[in-house]
Design a protein around this motif. Structure first.
Motif, PDB file in Angstrom:
ATOM      1  N   VAL A  15       0.847  -1.338   0.030  1.00 20.51           N
ATOM      2  CA  VAL A  15       0.219  -0.142  -0.112  1.00 20.51           C
ATOM      3  C   VAL A  15       0.941   1.150  -0.078  1.00 20.51           C
ATOM      4  O   VAL A  15       0.543   2.099  -0.803  1.00 20.51           O
ATOM      5  N   PHE A  16       1.926   1.284   0.671  1.00 24.09           N
ATOM      6  CA  PHE A  16       2.965   2.494   0.856  1.00 24.09           C
ATOM      7  C   PHE A  16       3.537   2.510  -0.313  1.00 24.09           C
ATOM      8  O   PHE A  16       4.091   3.555  -0.863  1.00 24.09           O
ATOM      9  N   VAL A  17       3.883   1.493  -1.163  1.00 23.07           N
ATOM     10  CA  VAL A  17       4.784   1.707  -2.342  1.00 23.07           C
ATOM     11  C   VAL A  17       3.973   2.125  -3.191  1.00 23.07           C
ATOM     12  O   VAL A  17       4.608   2.984  -4.198  1.00 23.07           O
ATOM     13  N   ARG A  18       2.573   2.229  -3.152  1.00 21.32           N
ATOM     14  CA  ARG A  18       1.878   2.937  -4.310  1.00 21.32           C
ATOM     15  C   ARG A  18       2.130   4.313  -4.405  1.00 21.32           C
ATOM     16  O   ARG A  18       2.179   5.003  -5.246  1.00 21.32           O
ATOM     17  N   ALA A  19       2.518   5.124  -3.028  1.00 20.48           N
ATOM     18  CA  ALA A  19       2.710   6.181  -3.198  1.00 20.48           C
ATOM     19  C   ALA A  19       4.215   6.805  -4.082  1.00 20.48           C
ATOM     20  O   ALA A  19       4.365   7.804  -4.781  1.00 20.48           O
ATOM     21  N   ALA A  20       4.998   5.555  -4.144  1.00 20.98           N
ATOM     22  CA  ALA A  20       6.156   5.774  -4.943  1.00 20.98           C
ATOM     23  C   ALA A  20       5.984   5.129  -6.224  1.00 20.98           C
ATOM     24  O   ALA A  20       7.043   5.592  -7.166  1.00 20.98           O
ATOM     25  N   SER A  21       4.984   4.953  -6.621  1.00 20.43           N
ATOM     26  CA  SER A  21       4.733   4.549  -8.052  1.00 20.43           C
ATOM     27  C   SER A  21       4.467   5.768  -8.818  1.00 20.43           C
ATOM     28  O   SER A  21       4.352   6.897  -8.693  1.00 20.43           O
ATOM     29  N   SER A  22       4.172   5.326 -10.373  1.00 17.91           N
ATOM     30  CA  SER A  22       4.080   6.534 -11.277  1.00 17.91           C
ATOM     31  C   SER A  22       2.725   7.247 -11.334  1.00 17.91           C
ATOM     32  O   SER A  22       2.378   7.604 -12.307  1.00 17.91           O
ATOM     33  N   HIS A  23       1.753   6.593 -10.326  1.00 16.54           N
ATOM     34  CA  HIS A  23       0.399   6.845 -10.595  1.00 16.54           C
ATOM     35  C   HIS A  23       0.348   8.553 -10.034  1.00 16.54           C
ATOM     36  O   HIS A  23       1.018   8.869  -9.121  1.00 16.54           O
ATOM     37  N   ALA A  24      -0.248   9.433 -10.866  1.00 12.96           N
ATOM     38  CA  ALA A  24      -0.365  10.854 -10.574  1.00 12.96           C
ATOM     39  C   ALA A  24      -1.508  10.919  -9.594  1.00 12.96           C
ATOM     40  O   ALA A  24      -2.411   9.992  -9.181  1.00 12.96           O
ATOM     41  N   ALA A  25      -1.356  11.704  -8.580  1.00 10.40           N
ATOM     42  CA  ALA A  25      -2.302  12.097  -7.336  1.00 10.40           C
ATOM     43  C   ALA A  25      -3.783  12.532  -8.009  1.00 10.40           C
ATOM     44  O   ALA A  25      -3.540  13.350  -9.081  1.00 10.40           O
ATOM     45  N   PRO A  26      -4.722  12.140  -7.557  1.00  9.57           N
ATOM     46  CA  PRO A  26      -6.144  12.530  -8.075  1.00  9.57           C
ATOM     47  C   PRO A  26      -6.342  14.273  -7.954  1.00  9.57           C
ATOM     48  O   PRO A  26      -5.779  14.669  -7.015  1.00  9.57           O
ATOM     49  N   GLU A  27      -6.798  14.768  -8.759  1.00  6.99           N
ATOM     50  CA  GLU A  27      -7.221  16.072  -8.727  1.00  6.99           C
ATOM     51  C   GLU A  27      -8.071  16.230  -7.548  1.00  6.99           C
ATOM     52  O   GLU A  27      -9.017  15.697  -7.056  1.00  6.99           O
ATOM     53  N   LEU A  28      -7.765  17.410  -6.834  1.00  6.80           N
ATOM     54  CA  LEU A  28      -8.874  18.025  -5.438  1.00  6.80           C
ATOM     55  C   LEU A  28     -10.078  18.321  -6.074  1.00  6.80           C
ATOM     56  O   LEU A  28     -10.191  19.068  -7.172  1.00  6.80           O
ATOM     57  N   SER A  29     -10.924  17.867  -5.651  1.00  7.75           N
ATOM     58  CA  SER A  29     -12.447  18.181  -5.954  1.00  7.75           C
ATOM     59  C   SER A  29     -12.949  19.337  -4.826  1.00  7.75           C
ATOM     60  O   SER A  29     -12.647  18.979  -3.660  1.00  7.75           O
ATOM     61  N   ARG A  30     -14.034  20.308  -5.299  1.00 10.46           N
ATOM     62  CA  ARG A  30     -14.591  20.980  -4.372  1.00 10.46           C
ATOM     63  C   ARG A  30     -15.418  20.089  -3.462  1.00 10.46           C
ATOM     64  O   ARG A  30     -15.929  20.292  -2.527  1.00 10.46           O
ATOM     65  N   ASP A  31     -16.070  19.109  -4.048  1.00  8.56           N
ATOM     66  CA  ASP A  31     -16.841  18.251  -3.279  1.00  8.56           C
ATOM     67  C   ASP A  31     -16.248  16.773  -3.232  1.00  8.56           C
ATOM     68  O   ASP A  31     -15.996  16.017  -3.886  1.00  8.56           O
ATOM     69  N   PRO A  32     -15.703  16.701  -1.837  1.00  9.03           N
ATOM     70  CA  PRO A  32     -14.927  15.193  -1.579  1.00  9.03           C
ATOM     71  C   PRO A  32     -15.832  13.962  -1.892  1.00  9.03           C
ATOM     72  O   PRO A  32     -15.079  13.090  -2.092  1.00  9.03           O
ATOM     73  N   LEU A  33     -16.923  14.087  -1.573  1.00  7.02           N
ATOM     74  CA  LEU A  33     -18.015  13.107  -1.580  1.00  7.02           C
ATOM     75  C   LEU A  33     -18.012  12.654  -2.892  1.00  7.02           C
ATOM     76  O   LEU A  33     -18.224  11.257  -3.025  1.00  7.02           O
ATOM     77  N   LYS A  34     -17.637  13.315  -4.032  1.00  9.27           N
ATOM     78  CA  LYS A  34     -17.688  12.823  -5.267  1.00  9.27           C
ATOM     79  C   LYS A  34     -16.464  11.948  -5.710  1.00  9.27           C
ATOM     80  O   LYS A  34     -16.632  11.172  -6.648  1.00  9.27           O
TER      81      LYS A  34
END
Length: 93
Positions: A15-34
């Protein structure tokens, strides 16, 4: 028991290795529930990500090294003495 602890620790590392992978962080949304996932909104390790990491483990020497280190540490923890609950003066918890 020994295998299940090792697997649990290995999965936690993945799970922590995921942070080091090449995946981009999701964009921040005004509505976090979405942005919540339908299956389980707080689940970090999805079945899809676990399958991806299993495939990556076959070819990535760095990930193989991390997994081996975590499994080695988990095996050492299994043989460590258990912690004892002690009240030195008998008055305090």
């Amino acid at each position: 028991m020994r295998i299940s602890v090792s697997v649990a620790v290995g999965v936690a590392l993945l799970v922590f290795v995921r942070a080091a992978s090449s995946h981009a962080a999701p964009e921040l949304s005004r509505d976090p529930l979405k942005t919540l996932k339908k299956a389980h909104p707080r689940l970090l390790m999805t079945d899809e990500r676990l399958d991806e990491l299993k495939k990556l483990h076959k070819t990535d020497p760095l990930l193989q090294h991390y997994v081996a280190d975590v499994l080695k540490a988990a095996d050492q923890d299994l043989t460590a003495p258990l912690l004892k609950y002690e009240i030195p003066d008998g008055l305090r918890l």
